[in-house]
Scaffold this motif. Sequence first.
Motif, PDB file in Angstrom:
ATOM      1  N   LEU C   6      41.236   9.326  34.520  1.00  0.00           N
ATOM      2  CA  LEU C   6      41.274  10.286  33.402  1.00  0.00           C
ATOM      3  C   LEU C   6      41.206   9.525  32.082  1.00  0.00           C
ATOM      4  O   LEU C   6      41.968   8.593  31.860  1.00  0.00           O
ATOM      5  N   ASN C   7      40.284   9.943  31.198  1.00  0.00           N
ATOM      6  CA  ASN C   7      40.248   9.339  29.859  1.00  0.00           C
ATOM      7  C   ASN C   7      40.457  10.416  28.802  1.00  0.00           C
ATOM      8  O   ASN C   7      40.076  11.571  28.983  1.00  0.00           O
ATOM      9  N   ALA C   8      41.084  10.012  27.701  1.00  0.00           N
ATOM     10  CA  ALA C   8      41.329  10.957  26.600  1.00  0.00           C
ATOM     11  C   ALA C   8      41.189  10.233  25.271  1.00  0.00           C
ATOM     12  O   ALA C   8      41.504   9.047  25.164  1.00  0.00           O
ATOM     13  N   ASP C   9      40.699  10.959  24.265  1.00  0.00           N
ATOM     14  CA  ASP C   9      40.615  10.407  22.914  1.00  0.00           C
ATOM     15  C   ASP C   9      42.030  10.298  22.345  1.00  0.00           C
ATOM     16  O   ASP C   9      42.808  11.260  22.397  1.00  0.00           O
ATOM     17  N   TYR C 108      37.185  -1.278  27.666  1.00  0.00           N
ATOM     18  CA  TYR C 108      35.873  -0.632  27.790  1.00  0.00           C
ATOM     19  C   TYR C 108      35.511  -0.065  26.425  1.00  0.00           C
ATOM     20  O   TYR C 108      36.334  -0.095  25.495  1.00  0.00           O
ATOM     21  N   VAL C 109      34.283   0.451  26.328  1.00  0.00           N
ATOM     22  CA  VAL C 109      33.829   1.041  25.063  1.00  0.00           C
ATOM     23  C   VAL C 109      33.238   2.423  25.339  1.00  0.00           C
ATOM     24  O   VAL C 109      32.425   2.590  26.252  1.00  0.00           O
ATOM     25  N   LYS C 110      33.680   3.393  24.558  1.00  0.00           N
ATOM     26  CA  LYS C 110      33.095   4.740  24.629  1.00  0.00           C
ATOM     27  C   LYS C 110      32.733   5.180  23.220  1.00  0.00           C
ATOM     28  O   LYS C 110      33.611   5.521  22.430  1.00  0.00           O
ATOM     29  N   PRO C 111      31.466   5.181  22.871  1.00  0.00           N
ATOM     30  CA  PRO C 111      31.089   5.662  21.528  1.00  0.00           C
ATOM     31  C   PRO C 111      31.579   7.100  21.324  1.00  0.00           C
ATOM     32  O   PRO C 111      31.700   7.863  22.279  1.00  0.00           O
ATOM     33  N   HIS C 112      31.830   7.422  20.046  1.00  0.00           N
ATOM     34  CA  HIS C 112      32.452   8.716  19.714  1.00  0.00           C
ATOM     35  C   HIS C 112      31.450   9.694  19.103  1.00  0.00           C
ATOM     36  O   HIS C 112      30.572   9.309  18.337  1.00  0.00           O
ATOM     37  N   GLY C 113      31.659  10.950  19.416  1.00  0.00           N
ATOM     38  CA  GLY C 113      31.030  12.043  18.680  1.00  0.00           C
ATOM     39  C   GLY C 113      29.516  11.962  18.592  1.00  0.00           C
ATOM     40  O   GLY C 113      28.795  11.919  19.583  1.00  0.00           O
ATOM     41  N   MET C 143      31.140   3.507  28.597  1.00  0.00           N
ATOM     42  CA  MET C 143      31.277   4.851  29.156  1.00  0.00           C
ATOM     43  C   MET C 143      30.129   5.716  28.640  1.00  0.00           C
ATOM     44  O   MET C 143      29.890   5.783  27.439  1.00  0.00           O
ATOM     45  N   VAL C 144      29.419   6.338  29.564  1.00  0.00           N
ATOM     46  CA  VAL C 144      28.316   7.240  29.198  1.00  0.00           C
ATOM     47  C   VAL C 144      28.479   8.538  29.974  1.00  0.00           C
ATOM     48  O   VAL C 144      29.300   8.638  30.877  1.00  0.00           O
ATOM     49  N   MET C 145      27.684   9.473  29.600  1.00  0.00           N
ATOM     50  CA  MET C 145      27.729  10.795  30.196  1.00  0.00           C
ATOM     51  C   MET C 145      27.091  10.800  31.589  1.00  0.00           C
ATOM     52  O   MET C 145      25.958  10.326  31.753  1.00  0.00           O
ATOM     53  N   TRP C 165      30.308   3.181  33.071  1.00  0.00           N
ATOM     54  CA  TRP C 165      31.260   4.126  33.652  1.00  0.00           C
ATOM     55  C   TRP C 165      30.747   5.510  33.278  1.00  0.00           C
ATOM     56  O   TRP C 165      30.635   5.840  32.092  1.00  0.00           O
ATOM     57  N   PHE C 166      30.473   6.326  34.267  1.00  0.00           N
ATOM     58  CA  PHE C 166      29.980   7.674  33.988  1.00  0.00           C
ATOM     59  C   PHE C 166      31.163   8.631  33.856  1.00  0.00           C
ATOM     60  O   PHE C 166      32.076   8.622  34.666  1.00  0.00           O
TER      61      PHE C 166
END
Lengths: 251, 251, 251, 251
Positions: C6-9, C108-113, C143-145, C165-166
Motif C-alpha cells: 500500500l502506498n499513500a501520499d 523509490y520515486v513516484k512523480p506527483h500529479g 512507480m508508474v501506473m 513498480w506498477f
Amino acid sequence: MKRLLLNADMGESFGPWVMGLDHEVMPHVDLANVACGFHASDPDVIRMTVRLAKRHGVTVGAHPAYPDMVGFGRRSMACSAEEIENLVLYQVGALAGVCRAEGLTVGYVKPHGALYNDMMRDPEILAAVMRALVAYDPRLPLMVMATRDPSAPREMAERHGVTLWFEAFADRAYDAEGRLVSRRELGAVHHDPAVIVDQARRIAGGEPLTASDGSRLVLAADTLCVHGDNAESIAAIQAIREALDGLASAS
Amino acid sequence: MKRLLLNADMGESFGPWVMGLDHEVMPHVDLANVACGFHASDPDVIRMTVRLAKRHGVTVGAHPAYPDMVGFGRRSMACSAEEIENLVLYQVGALAGVCRAEGLTVGYVKPHGALYNDMMRDPEILAAVMRALVAYDPRLPLMVMATRDPSAPREMAERHGVTLWFEAFADRAYDAEGRLVSRRELGAVHHDPAVIVDQARRIAGGEPLTASDGSRLVLAADTLCVHGDNAESIAAIQAIREALDGLASAS
Amino acid sequence: MKRLLLNADMGESFGPWVMGLDHEVMPHVDLANVACGFHASDPDVIRMTVRLAKRHGVTVGAHPAYPDMVGFGRRSMACSAEEIENLVLYQVGALAGVCRAEGLTVGYVKPHGALYNDMMRDPEILAAVMRALVAYDPRLPLMVMATRDPSAPREMAERHGVTLWFEAFADRAYDAEGRLVSRRELGAVHHDPAVIVDQARRIAGGEPLTASDGSRLVLAADTLCVHGDNAESIAAIQAIREALDGLASAS
Amino acid sequence: MKRLLLNADMGESFGPWVMGLDHEVMPHVDLANVACGFHASDPDVIRMTVRLAKRHGVTVGAHPAYPDMVGFGRRSMACSAEEIENLVLYQVGALAGVCRAEGLTVGYVKPHGALYNDMMRDPEILAAVMRALVAYDPRLPLMVMATRDPSAPREMAERHGVTLWFEAFADRAYDAEGRLVSRRELGAVHHDPAVIVDQARRIAGGEPLTASDGSRLVLAADTLCVHGDNAESIAAIQAIREALDGLASAS
C-alpha cells in the motif's frame, strides 16, 4: 497617419539579478511593459522601473505572466480560465499600487511569454484575460499580436468591451498567416539593422511585408515591440525611433 | 458612544490548503484583514475572500506581510525601510486590483505578523509603512496596536498625515504598558468566554482592564481583533458581537 | 503470491497549512510518497514525515513534482526534458538529505500529479524521469501506473536499466485500456467500501476487474495507491489492509 | 606548509538571470560554494555548476541559505534552530542529489550570507548548523570565519564532532578581533592588487596582518574566499593563485 508606438519589456530584473538595459531603452520608447512579480521583478524593481518610466514620460503597462520565476513565464501552465483571470487582476493591481505611489496609473495590459502565446492560440484564455481587464477597468487596452486576420480577437474584444492594441515586430520574420516564424527556423530573426528599420517603416506605413512563403502580408499595428538586451539592440531601437519620427514629421 | 468594530484575519488559505473558517466568521465582523499573497493567500483565494466580504458588507483591509509563506509571515526579516515601503505598496495594490473587479476598494491596512510586531517596536519600520500608505492613498487608515500610551505612533501618524485605527484584544492578557503578555507565559490567553466578553465590553466602554501586574489599564481602541480558527472561537466572536451590539443599542 | 504493497501520499502539509491525516495513515501503509517541497512540503514537514515513517517502519519514497505550490503540482507545465531530469534529481536529493539525518534512504520515486500524468502520456518525459533515476541510483524503483498493456514503459525501463513498480487503484473505475476513468464522469470513483475492498482483493489476486465498457481487465500491480484525507478514507485503508493481509496469510 | 585553498561562491544564477563569471573563476579555485536553490540557483543551474566543477576537478561545497531569493539570502530571518537544521539538511541533500548524477559528492558546507553571519554571531544557530552536518555526515567539514580567537567555534565543533575549515579574506580589512571591517567604513575593501596578494601571502604563511586599529593580527586559515564578479576580480584571483602556488612550490 497614426504614430506607431514603441513598446519594450522592462523591469525584468529580480532581487540581485539584473536583466535588460532599462535605463538605455526607456528614453526611446513610448510604452514600458513592466513585469509584475510572477515571472520577473519584485516590489523594489517595480518601484525603480515605474520611477524611470515617469522620468521619461513613458506609459506604464502591466506585463502579467504565469507564476514561474525559474521559467521566466515562458513555460505554458495548465491554469484554469478563472485562475488566469485572477492572476491577471492580482498582477495588474500590484503594479497599479506601486504606480499610484508615483502618481501614475497602469495604461494598458500586455500578457507575457507563454500566457501571451496561449492567449493568441486559445480563445478561452483570451476571454479570461479580457474578463479580468473589463472587471478591472474597461478603458484599459489589451495588447495582442497583429496577424493577417485579426477578426477573431477583434470580435471577442467588441463583445467584452475591450480596446485592443495590435503589436508587430520589426526584427522577426512572419509566415503567411502573420504569425511569427519559430525561432528554431533559419531566418526567423532579422539581425541586419537596415532590414529591421525597413520592416518597421513598412508596418508604420501600412505597406506589405514579404511573408516567409513569399506572399504579401499587411499587418495593421498600433505598436512595435522592441528589445533592449544589448548595445546592438539599443542601436536598433534608436534607428527605428528615428525612422518612425521621420515618417511622422513627413506625414 | 462609538461602536467598537470587529476585525479578523481572512483569506489565509493558500492553493489547496485551507485555513480559517472564513464563511463562519465573515457574518459577524466589520473588517476583514485579507492576506495579500506574501505570507498566505493567492489570487484565487483573494477573489473568493473579497466576494465573501462583499456579500456580508464587510470592509476589506489589506494585511501585508514579509515575503515568507513557509513561516507565514511570523518570522522577522531584516528588510530595509525602502523594501518594506515597496512590499506594502505591492500587496495593497494587488488586493485592490482584485477588489476593483468586485466593485470594492481597500478600506484600511493592517500589517501582519512579524511586520506588525516590528512596526510597533521600530519607528523606522512604522515610518516606512506610513510612507507607503500616504503614497498610495492618505485617506487609508492604518491599524496599529492600542497601548497605554499611544502618543508615539499618534505623533508619527500626524506628521505623515495618516489616520490610525487602534486595535485591542479581548482574549489576551495585557501588561502594565498595554503590551500583550507573551503567549509563553501562563494566563496570556483567555479561554473563558465570560472573561473574553467582559474584556470586550470594558474596552468598548472605555473601562479599565486589570493588567498583569494588577494595575488598571485603559485602552483607547477603535477595533477588536477576533479569531475564527475553530467552533469555540466562532462562538466567542458571536458572544462578543452580541455584547457589543447590546452596548451600542443601550447607549 | 507477492504481497501487494500500500502506498499513500504523505508530507503534503506546507508551513502552517496542514493537509492529510499522516499520523492515521502511516500505521497502515508500506510506502510513503513524501512531497519534496515543489508542490507541497517544506524542510520541517519533510523531517516530521520522515520521522513518522521511520517510527512505523514505512519505506520513504520521493514524490517529485513540477514547481507549483499554488497549483499543488496538478497543472501541467511545459518543462523541457532536461529541466524535468534536474528537478527530479534536486527533489530526490533534498528528501534523501533529510532521510539521511534519520538514518533512512529514499526507497523509490513516484512523480506527483501533473508530472505523473505527463510521464504516462509522453515517452520523452518518462525517459527524462528515468534518466534522473539512473543517474541518481539505478537501484531506485520508479512507480508508474499499471495499465492493460505495460509493454511500452517496461521496454523503456529495460533500456534505461530502471526497475518499475506498477501501481493500481482500488477506489477508481478503469477504462478498457486500464486508464483511470476521468473524475468528471459518473462512477469514476468508488465510494462503497465493499466495492473498494473487492477491487483491492482482485488486483492483489491477479483477478480481472470489469472495465467501464464491460470488458475484463487484468492489471499486474505491485502496489495499491490509497488516500488518507478523512475518517472515511482511513477506514477504507484499514479494510483494504485487512483484506490483503487475509489474502497473504491464506496463500 | 599546508596549502591555502581558494573558495568562491558559484551557481548564483537563477532561471534566466545570470550572476557571476563561473566559467572564468572555476579553473582557478579549489572549492566551489554552490548555491542550493534558497537564495539563488535552481536545479538546472546546479547541474551546470556541478558539471563545471567536475570538469576542473574542483570540490563542490553546499552553500545553504535562508529561504529568500529576492533578498539573495542576505536578510537575517528569525528562523528557529530546528528550522535552520532542517533547511540545511534539505539544501545539502538537494545539491548532493545533483552531484550524485555527476558522480560527485558534496565535500563541505559553507552557510551563505545572513545565515553565515548569524551563525558566527549566535552559538545556537552555529549549533543548529552543526547538528545538521553531523546528522547528514560527520565527515563533512563546515567552513567558518577565521578570527583572532577561534576557541568558541572550535570547542563547539569538537563537542559535535564536526571538522572546521577556517576561511579568511584577502581583499577585506580586519578589526582587532579578526572580524571584517564593515563595508560601510572607509578602507573596508582592498582594491589594490598588490595589497590583496600581499594579504593572501601573509595569511597563507601564517604571518600577521595589520588590523584596523594598527594591532597585529594572525589568522589561522584553511581557505581564502575569492570573488569572481568582474574582469578585475578574476585577475585578482589569478594573481592570488600564482602567489600561493609560488609559496607552495617554494616550501
